[in-house]
Write a protein that holds these residues in place. Structure first.
Motif, short mmCIF file in Angstrom:
data_model
loop_
_atom_site.label_atom_id
_atom_site.label_comp_id
_atom_site.label_asym_id
_atom_site.label_seq_id
_atom_site.Cartn_x
_atom_site.Cartn_y
_atom_site.Cartn_z
N GLU A 1 -1.50 0.40 -8.68
CA GLU A 1 -0.61 0.50 -7.53
C GLU A 1 0.75 -0.10 -7.87
OE1 GLU A 1 -0.43 -0.34 -2.75
OE2 GLU A 1 -2.04 -1.24 -3.91
N ILE A 2 1.77 0.58 -7.39
CA ILE A 2 3.15 0.09 -7.53
C ILE A 2 3.68 -0.10 -6.12
CG2 ILE A 2 5.47 0.64 -8.34
CD1 ILE A 2 4.00 2.50 -10.42
N THR A 3 4.24 -1.29 -5.86
CA THR A 3 4.77 -1.60 -4.54
C THR A 3 6.20 -2.10 -4.69
OG1 THR A 3 2.56 -2.24 -3.82
CG2 THR A 3 4.39 -2.91 -2.42
N TYR A 4 7.08 -1.55 -3.88
CA TYR A 4 8.48 -1.98 -3.83
C TYR A 4 8.77 -2.41 -2.40
CZ TYR A 4 13.61 -1.59 -3.87
OH TYR A 4 14.96 -1.82 -3.74
N ALA A 5 9.06 -3.70 -2.22
CA ALA A 5 9.37 -4.24 -0.90
C ALA A 5 10.26 -5.46 -1.09
CB ALA A 5 8.11 -4.61 -0.15
N SER A 6 11.14 -5.66 -0.16
CA SER A 6 12.03 -6.85 -0.18
C SER A 6 12.73 -7.00 -1.52
CB SER A 6 11.23 -8.11 0.14
OG SER A 6 10.60 -7.99 1.38
N ASP A 7 13.22 -5.89 -2.08
CA ASP A 7 13.97 -5.88 -3.33
C ASP A 7 13.21 -6.38 -4.55
OD1 ASP A 7 16.19 -4.73 -2.14
OD2 ASP A 7 17.06 -6.66 -1.60
N ASP B 1 11.29 2.64 5.75
CA ASP B 1 12.51 1.85 5.57
C ASP B 1 12.25 0.43 5.07
OD1 ASP B 1 11.38 0.90 7.89
OD2 ASP B 1 13.22 0.97 9.07
N SER B 2 10.98 0.03 4.90
CA SER B 2 10.73 -1.33 4.44
C SER B 2 9.81 -1.44 3.22
CB SER B 2 10.15 -2.19 5.57
OG SER B 2 8.93 -1.65 6.01
N VAL B 3 9.08 -0.37 2.87
CA VAL B 3 8.15 -0.47 1.74
C VAL B 3 7.96 0.89 1.07
CG1 VAL B 3 6.04 -0.05 3.07
CG2 VAL B 3 5.93 -1.44 1.00
N LEU B 4 7.71 0.83 -0.23
CA LEU B 4 7.27 1.98 -1.01
C LEU B 4 5.99 1.55 -1.71
CD1 LEU B 4 7.36 4.67 -2.60
CD2 LEU B 4 8.93 3.54 -4.20
N SER B 5 4.92 2.30 -1.49
CA SER B 5 3.64 2.00 -2.11
C SER B 5 3.10 3.28 -2.72
CB SER B 5 2.65 1.46 -1.08
OG SER B 5 1.36 1.31 -1.65
N ILE B 6 2.82 3.25 -4.02
CA ILE B 6 2.26 4.38 -4.73
C ILE B 6 0.94 3.92 -5.35
CG2 ILE B 6 2.55 6.06 -6.59
CD1 ILE B 6 5.62 5.59 -6.29
N THR B 7 -0.16 4.53 -4.92
CA THR B 7 -1.47 4.21 -5.48
C THR B 7 -1.91 5.41 -6.30
OG1 THR B 7 -2.00 2.87 -3.53
CG2 THR B 7 -3.83 3.51 -4.96
N LEU B 8 -2.26 5.16 -7.57
CA LEU B 8 -2.69 6.22 -8.50
C LEU B 8 -4.21 6.23 -8.62
CD1 LEU B 8 -0.07 5.51 -11.30
CD2 LEU B 8 0.01 7.34 -9.61
N PHE B 9 -4.77 7.45 -8.64
CA PHE B 9 -6.22 7.64 -8.71
C PHE B 9 -6.59 8.60 -9.84
CE2 PHE B 9 -5.06 7.10 -4.25
CZ PHE B 9 -5.89 6.07 -3.85
N THR B 10 -7.81 8.46 -10.34
CA THR B 10 -8.36 9.46 -11.25
C THR B 10 -8.85 10.63 -10.42
OG1 THR B 10 -10.63 8.66 -11.14
CG2 THR B 10 -9.19 7.64 -12.81
N GLY B 11 -9.26 11.71 -11.07
CA GLY B 11 -9.82 12.85 -10.38
C GLY B 11 -11.10 12.53 -9.63
N PHE B 12 -11.77 11.43 -10.00
CA PHE B 12 -12.99 11.01 -9.32
C PHE B 12 -12.72 10.02 -8.20
CE2 PHE B 12 -14.55 12.23 -13.57
CZ PHE B 12 -15.43 13.23 -13.18
#
Length: 152
Positions: free
Chosen positions: A52-58, A35-46
């Motif tokens: 990283e994409i972070t959505y917090a506090s609008d 309810d307070s943050v969205l964090s998406i961390t992208l990685f390679t196959g290794f």
């Protein structure tokens, strides 16, 4: 967001470039959302971090040492995530206030098809079936296929 997500996901995407050619990408990711943050961390196959994409506090922030984050439309990524994972009624209310139609057809407890449209013309569709989600944005000419991992 009413549920908590803390899981790996496999993301495969396709998009049409301005010149009409197709391009694609794939990455593993770790998604944390509550309810307070969205964090998406992208990685390679290794296991190397792509970004990283972070959505917090609008506000949305994107960081990467290998991708040109200035070209990313992070607000679209956050909106796509919301369409796939946020409660339908809250999304519908916001979309209708903006003049769009947003519908959902459910099958079973968790499977759905969600459609966003404007004056009867489909903008995007998100389909969830089991651990698979497919989002197609017809207007912006891209799509994602997400395979959900196990919750932690």
């Amino acid at each position: 967001m009413t549920l908590r997500i803390d899981m790996p996901q496999r993301i495969e995407g396709n998009f049409v470039k301005p010149d009409g050619s197709n391009d694609s990408f794939e990455a593993d990711s770790w998604v944390r959302a509550n309810d307070s943050v969205l964090s998406i961390t992208l990685f390679t196959g290794f296991g190397t971090t792509l970004g990283e994409i972070t959505y917090a506090s609008d506000s949305v922030k994107a960081e990467s040492s290998v991708m040109d984050v200035a070209k990313l439309k992070t607000e679209y990524l956050v909106a796509d995530f919301q369409i796939c994972f946020y409660p339908f009624d809250a999304l519908r209310k916001n979309f209708e206030q903006a003049g769009f139609a947003f519908s959902e057809t459910r099958s079973g407890d968790a499977d759905f098809v969600r459609t966003l449209s404007d004056n009867g013309k489909t903008i995007l569709t998100a389909r969830k079936s089991g651990r698979e989600i497919h989002l197609e944005n017809v207007l912006r000419r891209y799509s994602y296929h997400i395979t959900l991992g196990e919750e932690n």
